[in-house]
Design an enzyme around this catalytic site. Structure first.
Site, PDB file in Angstrom:
ATOM      1  N   GLU A  96       0.885  -1.211  -0.073  1.00 47.84           N
ATOM      2  CA  GLU A  96      -0.016  -0.057  -0.061  1.00 47.84           C
ATOM      3  C   GLU A  96       0.861   1.336  -0.100  1.00 47.84           C
ATOM      4  OE1 GLU A  96      -2.528  -0.879   3.156  1.00 47.84           O
ATOM      5  OE2 GLU A  96      -4.037  -1.722   2.089  1.00 47.84           O
ATOM      6  N   GLU A 127       7.433 -21.669   7.732  1.00 50.62           N
ATOM      7  CA  GLU A 127       7.801 -20.677   8.998  1.00 50.62           C
ATOM      8  C   GLU A 127       8.751 -21.192   9.973  1.00 50.62           C
ATOM      9  OE1 GLU A 127       4.855 -21.446  12.597  1.00 50.62           O
ATOM     10  OE2 GLU A 127       4.002 -20.583  10.815  1.00 50.62           O
TER      11      GLU A 127
END
Length: 318
Positions: A96, A127
């Site tokens: 963004e 992960e």
């Protein structure tokens, strides 16, 4: 199940038992039997506690932002690294920044364990690898000029911890954002931010309060870093990239709010500056032409306030 697996998972279960974010809440054991409105009220009440938990960490957040902004002013990048929800929130915040602050896509980077596909589909085991984090940072050519923010609700995710450890070894600025106290992630980072939001409504579902807390902190990190870099003028997004009709309309509104000029003058200024909001404001308020506005902004590292002061200053005598 082999004894090796049993021992491995037993150790991990024991770790999870110590984490506030994973705690089971017996008082909510019948929540699924309640009316929908009651469940929504309980969730809303839980969410209302998150800003206070963030507030308790504001001095640490501010210190991390000041350090990150200092690096950014020298050309350093802001890099988020996390797995699962934490990684997705980092990618979201990074993605963004170009439309909001007209940054290049490589100025704020979001890395998620397992790569871009993990935004949509869970990548099993990604992960758990510190080495994967180091490889991902190497792939983007991380340097000591950059800032790496490791994000992990538990504060123990190997990918996030590994990213911070690798970055710190290279001399980069490191920030560890987690939702448990005394986390391995905060310990590994130069700046540890631990927003303790308490047990989740659904035991261990850290996309809830923990995710909300991370979103709030990442909002602060990117937004205030960009403010410190002169990407805003007051509370106006003067570096907005007008890539669609809504943003083109917003550009005109921002120039109007900053200058109070009539619409025809705003259109003329935007035409003279190739649609660049910041340049158009400088043209109007500084009474300069388009090329001069561009030069003043370049000379003042894109900072509109500094460029306006230069525009108002009398010319230097030789």
């Amino acid at each position: 199940m082999s004894s090796t697996h049993h021992g491995q998972y037993g150790d991990l279960r024991a770790q999870l038992d110590t984490l506030t974010t994973e705690a089971f809440r017996p008082e909510l054991a019948e929540i699924d039997t309640l009316p929908t409105l009651d469940i929504a009220r309980i969730m809303n009440g839980e969410d209302a506690t998150v800003p206070a938990a963030v507030a308790a960490q504001l001095p640490r957040i501010a210190a991390a932002i000041d350090a990150a902004a200092e690096r950014a002013a020298r050309g350093g990048r802001l890099v988020y690294a996390g797995a699962g929800t934490a990684g997705r929130l980092g990618v979201l915040d990074a993605s963004e920044c170009p439309p909001t602050f007209n940054t290049d896509p490589d100025e704020v980077v979001g890395l998620i364990a397992g790569g871009p596909g993990a935004m949509i589909t869970s990548v099993e085991g990604a992960e758990d690898s510190k080495e994967l984090a180091a490889a991902d940072l190497t792939a983007i050519k991380l340097t000591a000029a950059d800032t790496v923010v490791g994000i992990s609700a538990s504060g123990r995710t190997p990918y996030a911890v590994g990213a911070v450890e690798h970055a710190r070894a290279l001399g980069a600025l490191t920030v560890g954002l987690s939702c448990n106290a005394d986390s391995a992630l905060a310990a590994a980072a130069e700046h540890g931010i631990e927003v303790v939001v308490g047990p989740e409504l659904l035991a261990g579902s850290t996309r809830l309060k923990a995710g909300t807390a991370q979103k709030l902190v990442l909002n602060m990190i990117s937004t205030i870093t960009m403010m410190r870099r002169g990407k805003t003028y007051g509370n106006l997004m003067v570096d907005v990239r007008a890539s669609n009709d809504k943003l083109r309309a917003r550009s005109r509104r921002i120039v109007s709010l900053a200058t109070g000029a009539p619409d025809d003058e705003i259109e003329s200024a935007l035409a003279a500056t190739g649609g660049e909001v910041k340049n158009a404001i400088l043209l109007i308020l500084g009474s300069v032409d388009g090329p001069t506005a561009a030069r003043l902004l370049t000379e003042n590292d894109g900072r509109l306030r500094a460029a306006l002061l230069r525009a108002a200053a009398p010319p230097r005598t030789p």
